[in-house]
Design a protein around this motif. Structure first.
Motif, PDB file in Angstrom:
ATOM      1  N   VAL A   4       0.767  -1.100  -0.091  1.00 45.11           N
ATOM      2  CA  VAL A   4       0.043  -0.121  -0.042  1.00 45.11           C
ATOM      3  C   VAL A   4       1.028   1.201  -0.033  1.00 45.11           C
ATOM      4  O   VAL A   4       1.920   1.334   0.560  1.00 45.11           O
ATOM      5  CB  VAL A   4      -0.923   0.290   1.155  1.00 45.11           C
ATOM      6  N   SER A   5       0.629   2.080  -0.813  1.00 40.87           N
ATOM      7  CA  SER A   5       1.035   3.370  -0.912  1.00 40.87           C
ATOM      8  C   SER A   5       0.814   4.406   0.535  1.00 40.87           C
ATOM      9  O   SER A   5      -0.262   4.511   0.722  1.00 40.87           O
ATOM     10  CB  SER A   5       0.662   4.218  -1.930  1.00 40.87           C
ATOM     11  N   PRO A   6       1.998   5.038   0.981  1.00 43.50           N
ATOM     12  CA  PRO A   6       1.544   5.790   2.272  1.00 43.50           C
ATOM     13  C   PRO A   6       0.866   7.105   1.623  1.00 43.50           C
ATOM     14  O   PRO A   6       0.286   7.751   2.482  1.00 43.50           O
ATOM     15  CB  PRO A   6       3.201   6.226   2.306  1.00 43.50           C
ATOM     16  N   THR A   8      -1.747   6.978   0.145  1.00 43.49           N
ATOM     17  CA  THR A   8      -3.100   6.543   0.126  1.00 43.49           C
ATOM     18  C   THR A   8      -3.951   7.065   1.444  1.00 43.49           C
ATOM     19  O   THR A   8      -3.388   6.774   2.676  1.00 43.49           O
ATOM     20  CB  THR A   8      -3.473   4.821   0.219  1.00 43.49           C
ATOM     21  N   PRO A  11      -6.408   3.285   3.489  1.00 47.29           N
ATOM     22  CA  PRO A  11      -5.822   2.333   3.284  1.00 47.29           C
ATOM     23  C   PRO A  11      -6.488   0.689   3.038  1.00 47.29           C
ATOM     24  O   PRO A  11      -6.265  -0.114   2.608  1.00 47.29           O
ATOM     25  CB  PRO A  11      -4.307   2.309   4.048  1.00 47.29           C
ATOM     26  N   CYS A  19      -7.194   6.013   8.687  1.00 43.43           N
ATOM     27  CA  CYS A  19      -6.298   6.907   7.507  1.00 43.43           C
ATOM     28  C   CYS A  19      -4.818   6.597   7.868  1.00 43.43           C
ATOM     29  O   CYS A  19      -4.475   6.773   8.884  1.00 43.43           O
ATOM     30  CB  CYS A  19      -6.843   8.450   7.315  1.00 43.43           C
ATOM     31  N   PHE A  20      -4.173   7.017   6.794  1.00 44.85           N
ATOM     32  CA  PHE A  20      -2.571   7.292   6.886  1.00 44.85           C
ATOM     33  C   PHE A  20      -2.868   8.893   7.249  1.00 44.85           C
ATOM     34  O   PHE A  20      -3.185   9.551   6.454  1.00 44.85           O
ATOM     35  CB  PHE A  20      -1.967   7.005   5.856  1.00 44.85           C
ATOM     36  N   TYR A  35       3.025   6.067   6.881  1.00 49.35           N
ATOM     37  CA  TYR A  35       2.673   5.068   7.330  1.00 49.35           C
ATOM     38  C   TYR A  35       1.776   5.106   8.631  1.00 49.35           C
ATOM     39  O   TYR A  35       1.497   4.032   9.576  1.00 49.35           O
ATOM     40  CB  TYR A  35       3.491   3.696   7.069  1.00 49.35           C
ATOM     41  N   TYR A  37      -0.851   5.591  11.192  1.00 50.76           N
ATOM     42  CA  TYR A  37      -2.220   5.678  11.028  1.00 50.76           C
ATOM     43  C   TYR A  37      -3.044   6.079  12.158  1.00 50.76           C
ATOM     44  O   TYR A  37      -2.621   6.073  13.341  1.00 50.76           O
ATOM     45  CB  TYR A  37      -2.979   4.268  10.571  1.00 50.76           C
TER      46      TYR A  37
END
Length: 221
Positions: A4-6, A8, A11, A19-20, A35, A37
């Motif tokens: 997963v992309s940071p 996003t 996620p 959420c990030f 990353y 959250y």
């Protein structure tokens, strides 16, 4: 590699209460690492609402590292909440202007500096972090804790006021983990070690040492 992309915002598919955090922060005095959250029972917008008394005139900052885990209801009390404590009265007369406007001439309200949350820190449900506190990497803050002082890396703390209940690991292991600083690795390398990062530290540290030794030998051959 599928990671997963940071960047996003949400996620977890079809779930908008986690959420990030770096992707929703708009306050210039708050910074959050990749990353990290935030999970909220209502809406992730509650995070900034729970950063209390953060004013531009105080200039303090809330700095949160990478890969942190922040539960619903966590609050940060910033330096804007401080009042005079050594004066006759703690009342903020000057705030209300008029003939009181000069009551603070030549004086300043107390400040304990920035609030710093390290990397890989878990902040439990409704924990409160007071102004100027630094929480070290890898620490765990229990639910409903009120953290009034700095927390050493890889500590478990709880209570009101929060006390250090125990270290997570022995001093040598903590030092090694601090030096390795896995949270600063490229995501490809973190992914390579993900199964070890979720295990006990002996195997992780041994694997890192083994791989670094192999790399060193490769360069020297």
């Amino acid at each position: 590699m599928s990671v997963v992309s940071p960047a996003t915002v949400f996620p977890l598919a079809s779930y908008e209460r986690l959420c990030f955090l770096q992707n929703i922060i708009i306050h210039p005095q708050i910074s959050v690492g990749e990353y990290t959250y935030y999970d909220d029972f209502e809406t992730v917008e509650n995070f900034q609402r729970n950063v209390r008394y953060l004013f531009d005139i105080t200039g303090d900052r809330l700095v949160i590292g990478k890969f942190c885990m922040i539960a619903s209801g966590v609050e940060f009390i910033m330096n804007g909440a401080n009042h005079l404590t050594q004066s006759v009265s703690a009342y903020p007369f000057a705030v209300f202007g008029g003939d009181w406007v000069d009551a603070m001439a030549g004086k300043t309200y107390p400040s304990k500096g920035d609030t710093i949350i390290g990397h890989d820190v878990w902040l439990g449900y409704r924990a409160s972090i007071l102004p100027g506190v630094t929480i070290g990497n890898g620490s765990i803050i229990g639910a409903y804790s009120v953290v009034t002082r700095d927390v050493p890396p890889y500590s478990i703390v709880g209570g009101n006021p929060a006390q250090r209940l125990r270290p997570r690991f022995d001093e040598q292991t903590v030092e090694q983990l601090q030096n390795i600083a896995w949270w600063d690795w490229p995501v490809e390398r973190i992914t390579q070690y993900a199964s070890l990062l979720t295990g006990e530290p002996t195997a992780f540290l041994a694997a890192v040492q083994r791989d670094e030794l192999a790399t060193t030998k490769g360069f020297s051959s």
